[in-house]
Design an enzyme around this catalytic site. Structure first.
Site, PDB file in Angstrom:
ATOM      1  N   THR A  26      -6.785  -0.655  10.863  1.00 39.87           N
ATOM      2  CA  THR A  26      -7.110  -1.459   9.712  1.00 39.87           C
ATOM      3  C   THR A  26      -8.759  -1.792  11.014  1.00 39.87           C
ATOM      4  O   THR A  26      -9.394  -1.465  11.394  1.00 39.87           O
ATOM      5  CB  THR A  26      -6.612  -3.093  10.569  1.00 39.87           C
ATOM      6  OG1 THR A  26      -7.106  -3.930   9.618  1.00 39.87           O
ATOM      7  CG2 THR A  26      -5.621  -3.348  11.480  1.00 39.87           C
ATOM      8  N   ILE A  71       0.712  -1.338   0.198  1.00 42.66           N
ATOM      9  CA  ILE A  71      -0.046   0.003   0.186  1.00 42.66           C
ATOM     10  C   ILE A  71       0.900   1.190   0.339  1.00 42.66           C
ATOM     11  O   ILE A  71       0.491   1.886  -0.679  1.00 42.66           O
ATOM     12  CB  ILE A  71      -1.439   0.152   1.483  1.00 42.66           C
ATOM     13  CG1 ILE A  71      -2.016  -1.131   0.920  1.00 42.66           C
ATOM     14  CG2 ILE A  71      -1.789   1.655   1.479  1.00 42.66           C
ATOM     15  CD1 ILE A  71      -2.652  -1.150   2.500  1.00 42.66           C
ATOM     16  N   ARG A 101     -10.404 -21.269   8.358  1.00 47.87           N
ATOM     17  CA  ARG A 101      -9.642 -20.957   9.217  1.00 47.87           C
ATOM     18  C   ARG A 101      -9.045 -19.682  10.010  1.00 47.87           C
ATOM     19  O   ARG A 101     -10.201 -19.032  10.505  1.00 47.87           O
ATOM     20  CB  ARG A 101      -9.029 -19.407   7.862  1.00 47.87           C
ATOM     21  CG  ARG A 101      -7.711 -18.966   8.039  1.00 47.87           C
ATOM     22  CD  ARG A 101      -6.712 -18.473   6.957  1.00 47.87           C
ATOM     23  NE  ARG A 101      -7.196 -17.155   6.553  1.00 47.87           N
ATOM     24  CZ  ARG A 101      -7.224 -15.579   5.826  1.00 47.87           C
ATOM     25  NH1 ARG A 101      -5.997 -16.690   5.155  1.00 47.87           N
ATOM     26  NH2 ARG A 101      -7.583 -14.905   5.919  1.00 47.87           N
ATOM     27  N   TYR A 145      -1.843  -8.582  16.052  1.00 43.93           N
ATOM     28  CA  TYR A 145      -2.554  -7.721  15.092  1.00 43.93           C
ATOM     29  C   TYR A 145      -3.563  -6.491  15.801  1.00 43.93           C
ATOM     30  O   TYR A 145      -2.859  -5.559  15.186  1.00 43.93           O
ATOM     31  CB  TYR A 145      -3.082  -8.311  13.920  1.00 43.93           C
ATOM     32  CG  TYR A 145      -2.963  -7.781  12.707  1.00 43.93           C
ATOM     33  CD1 TYR A 145      -1.535  -6.511  12.147  1.00 43.93           C
ATOM     34  CD2 TYR A 145      -3.458  -7.261  11.625  1.00 43.93           C
ATOM     35  CE1 TYR A 145      -1.903  -5.492  10.895  1.00 43.93           C
ATOM     36  CE2 TYR A 145      -4.476  -6.167  11.124  1.00 43.93           C
ATOM     37  CZ  TYR A 145      -3.156  -5.244  10.705  1.00 43.93           C
ATOM     38  OH  TYR A 145      -3.355  -4.579   9.666  1.00 43.93           O
ATOM     39  N   LEU A 161      13.099  -2.405   3.994  1.00 41.44           N
ATOM     40  CA  LEU A 161      12.988  -4.013   3.137  1.00 41.44           C
ATOM     41  C   LEU A 161      13.080  -5.167   3.384  1.00 41.44           C
ATOM     42  O   LEU A 161      13.468  -6.086   2.975  1.00 41.44           O
ATOM     43  CB  LEU A 161      14.371  -4.151   2.116  1.00 41.44           C
ATOM     44  CG  LEU A 161      14.710  -2.691   1.180  1.00 41.44           C
ATOM     45  CD1 LEU A 161      15.815  -2.448  -0.049  1.00 41.44           C
ATOM     46  CD2 LEU A 161      13.355  -2.171   0.872  1.00 41.44           C
ATOM     47  N   ASP A 174      12.605   2.599   4.660  1.00 41.33           N
ATOM     48  CA  ASP A 174      12.118   1.273   4.646  1.00 41.33           C
ATOM     49  C   ASP A 174      13.276   0.225   4.857  1.00 41.33           C
ATOM     50  O   ASP A 174      14.718   0.954   5.119  1.00 41.33           O
ATOM     51  CB  ASP A 174      11.703   0.475   3.232  1.00 41.33           C
ATOM     52  CG  ASP A 174      10.655  -0.219   3.451  1.00 41.33           C
ATOM     53  OD1 ASP A 174       8.950  -0.270   2.524  1.00 41.33           O
ATOM     54  OD2 ASP A 174      10.872  -1.240   3.911  1.00 41.33           O
ATOM     55  N   ASN A 225       7.090  -4.646  15.895  1.00 42.28           N
ATOM     56  CA  ASN A 225       7.120  -3.948  15.011  1.00 42.28           C
ATOM     57  C   ASN A 225       6.211  -2.856  15.086  1.00 42.28           C
ATOM     58  O   ASN A 225       6.328  -2.161  14.607  1.00 42.28           O
ATOM     59  CB  ASN A 225       7.478  -5.039  13.910  1.00 42.28           C
ATOM     60  CG  ASN A 225       7.601  -4.230  12.849  1.00 42.28           C
ATOM     61  OD1 ASN A 225       9.047  -3.377  12.642  1.00 42.28           O
ATOM     62  ND2 ASN A 225       6.128  -4.128  11.384  1.00 42.28           N
TER      63      ASN A 225
HETATM   64  N1  UFG Z   1      -9.448 -16.856   1.721  1.00 45.89           N
HETATM   65  C1  UFG Z   1      -9.661 -18.196   1.027  1.00 45.89           C
HETATM   66  N2  UFG Z   1      -9.038 -19.270   0.703  1.00 45.89           N
HETATM   67  C2  UFG Z   1      -7.979 -18.814   0.626  1.00 45.89           C
HETATM   68  C3  UFG Z   1      -7.694 -17.215   0.963  1.00 45.89           C
HETATM   69  C4  UFG Z   1      -8.171 -16.281   1.222  1.00 45.89           C
HETATM   70  O1  UFG Z   1     -10.691 -18.858   1.074  1.00 45.89           O
HETATM   71  O2  UFG Z   1      -6.218 -18.913   0.165  1.00 45.89           O
HETATM   72  C5  UFG Z   1     -10.788 -16.134   2.176  1.00 45.89           C
HETATM   73  C6  UFG Z   1     -10.267 -16.215   3.880  1.00 45.89           C
HETATM   74  O3  UFG Z   1     -10.714 -17.154   4.585  1.00 45.89           O
HETATM   75  C7  UFG Z   1     -10.777 -14.766   4.198  1.00 45.89           C
HETATM   76  C8  UFG Z   1     -11.054 -14.393   2.405  1.00 45.89           C
HETATM   77  O4  UFG Z   1     -10.707 -15.073   1.860  1.00 45.89           O
HETATM   78  O5  UFG Z   1     -12.390 -14.878   4.469  1.00 45.89           O
HETATM   79  C9  UFG Z   1      -9.578 -13.017   2.590  1.00 45.89           C
HETATM   80  O6  UFG Z   1      -8.465 -13.809   3.321  1.00 45.89           O
HETATM   81  P1  UFG Z   1      -7.253 -12.415   2.771  1.00 45.89           P
HETATM   82  O7  UFG Z   1      -6.502 -13.682   4.371  1.00 45.89           O
HETATM   83  O8  UFG Z   1      -6.882 -11.793   1.678  1.00 45.89           O
HETATM   84  O9  UFG Z   1      -7.455 -11.146   3.862  1.00 45.89           O
HETATM   85  P2  UFG Z   1      -8.107 -11.320   5.273  1.00 45.89           P
HETATM   86  O10 UFG Z   1     -10.344 -10.648   5.418  1.00 45.89           O
HETATM   87  O11 UFG Z   1      -7.989 -12.573   6.217  1.00 45.89           O
HETATM   88  O12 UFG Z   1      -7.276 -10.082   6.131  1.00 45.89           O
HETATM   89  C10 UFG Z   1      -7.414  -8.803   5.506  1.00 45.89           C
HETATM   90  C11 UFG Z   1      -5.831  -7.756   5.841  1.00 45.89           C
HETATM   91  C12 UFG Z   1      -5.183  -7.795   6.756  1.00 45.89           C
HETATM   92  C13 UFG Z   1      -6.233  -8.053   8.229  1.00 45.89           C
HETATM   93  C14 UFG Z   1      -7.747  -8.608   7.705  1.00 45.89           C
HETATM   94  C15 UFG Z   1      -8.570  -7.971   8.948  1.00 45.89           C
HETATM   95  O13 UFG Z   1      -5.638  -8.503   4.924  1.00 45.89           O
HETATM   96  O14 UFG Z   1      -4.176  -7.310   7.144  1.00 45.89           O
HETATM   97  O15 UFG Z   1      -8.058  -8.463   6.437  1.00 45.89           O
HETATM   98  O16 UFG Z   1      -9.796  -8.761   9.170  1.00 45.89           O
HETATM   99  F1  UFG Z   1      -5.702  -7.618   9.188  1.00 45.89           F
END
Ligand code: UFG
Length: 328
Positions: free
Chosen positions: A116, A12, A280, A140, A33, A31, A91
């Site tokens: 967030t 971002i 998950r 987090y 890195l 950064d 961090n």
């Molecule tokens: N998902 C799957 N399969 C995958 C990956 C993700 O079904 O292989 C689902 C997850 O269960 C979730 C949705 O896709 O329901 C989105 O998952 P992401 O991992 O893309 O994103 P998140 O909603 O888990 O995470 C985001 C941000 C985080 C933040 C979070 C807050 O990336 O940094 O929202 O809820 F913390």
């Protein structure tokens, strides 16, 4: 303005750097890195260093006459934060406080913070408003809430003017295809689905099909990364000494995991096989923003309102950078 973008080599942050430059601001990127990419930063802007190096930060803030700091340099994986909370508190809290105190010492008071939706935990009411109680359910989310709290105190005691921008699900890539999403390992839904379309994975595993949602899969509010960058620009103009703004950044539209997979099939023309998986841990069933306040306070509205157009920009990036930055 002279703007220091901390974490400007990340996903971002790099899009915010682009937006700042395009609007005529003078930008420096700080950064280490550890998760960012040198290739994501325009030539000549990157300063490598650690946020805990207060002396270095004070020097940069003073010598470059920094007017405002944008802070993107946090870890943001829920699972990782559960398994290794120390990493997150060090961090996301200790290093962030070090940055705030370097700003204090050098007289820089304007701050834009990446917060967030994870600060809300599992909200009872959807869509989520800023008045929804913040009750994180993982380290987090707690680390981000600690900094929001610190900012409120730093505003009243030291005159900081800040904006805490509570992102929903950042997605997509710059439409010119030059910067995009590259995490190692990748855990986010859209990049993983597109890796299936590129032939790098066999199938997408859907984490849970028994949620209380229309199609049984989790619903999220996917907001384009350039729209997030635009909100940062708008926030920069609203920073008032001693005051803070906390706003949600989302589209107000929920999209299920299955709808994302379908949008990716349409955009890529690839069948994208799917496999049913277990839930998950820690995934709330539904997270959708009420972003009315961002419109009122910042004049911000997302331009990417269709998930398909967000996926198109991501697909453009993944096709031209099938292995991310380094191996392209
Ligand atoms: N998902 C799957 N399969 C995958 C990956 C993700 O079904 O292989 C689902 C997850 O269960 C979730 C949705 O896709 O329901 C989105 O998952 P992401 O991992 O893309 O994103 P998140 O909603 O888990 O995470 C985001 C941000 C985080 C933040 C979070 C807050 O990336 O940094 O929202 O809820 F913390």
């Amino acid at each position: 303005m002279n703007v220091l973008v901390v974490g400007g080599a990340g996903y971002i942050g790099s899009h915010a750097v682009r937006a700042l430059i395009d609007s005529g601001h003078q930008v420096s990127v700080f950064d280490n890195l550890s998760r960012g990419h040198r290739e994501a930063v325009p030539a000549g802007l990157l300063i490598e260093g650690e946020l805990t190096d207060g002396e270095l930060l004070k020097r940069i803030l003073t010598e470059k006459k920094i007017d405002a700091v944008m802070h993107f340099a946090a870890f943001a994986l829920v699972n990782e934060s559960v398994n290794d909370p120390s990493l997150y508190y060090q961090n996301n809290v200790v290093a962030a406080l070090s940055l705030l105190d370097a700003m204090r010492a050098s007289g820089t008071r304007k701050f834009v913070f990446s917060s967030t939706t994870a600060t809300y935990g599992e909200p009872e009411l959807i869509p989520i408003r800023e008045t929804t109680p913040q009750s994180p359910i993982n380290p987090y989310g707690f680390t981000k809430l600690v900094i929001e709290r610190a900012l409120a105190d730093y505003a009243s005691a030291y005159g900081f003017g800040y904006a805490a921008l509570r992102y929903f699900n950042a997605a997509g890539a710059h439409p010119d295809g030059s910067i995009g999403e590259d995490h190692e390992p990748e855990s986010h839904l859209i990049p993983i689905v597109l890796q299936v379309a590129l032939g790098q994975r066999e199938a997408i595993t859907i984490f849970g099909e028994d949620y209380q949602t229309d199609d049984g899969t989790c619903v999220r509010d996917y907001v384009h990364v350039n729209d997030l960058a635009d909100a940062h620009l708008k926030a920069l103009n609203q920073l008032t000494p001693g005051q803070g703004i906390c706003v949600n950044l989302g589209t107000g539209r929920g999209t299920s995991v299955r709808e994302i997979v379908d949008a990716c099939r349409q955009v890529t023309g690839h069948p994208i096989p799917e496999v049913a998986g277990a839930r998950r841990e820690g995934d709330p069933s539904e997270l959708i923003a009420d972003a009315t306040l961002a419109k009122e306070l910042l004049g911000w509205q997302p331009r990417y309102t269709e998930v398909q157009s967000i996926v198109e920009t991501a697909w453009n990036w993944h096709q031209s950078h099938p292995h991310g930055y380094r191996k392209s």
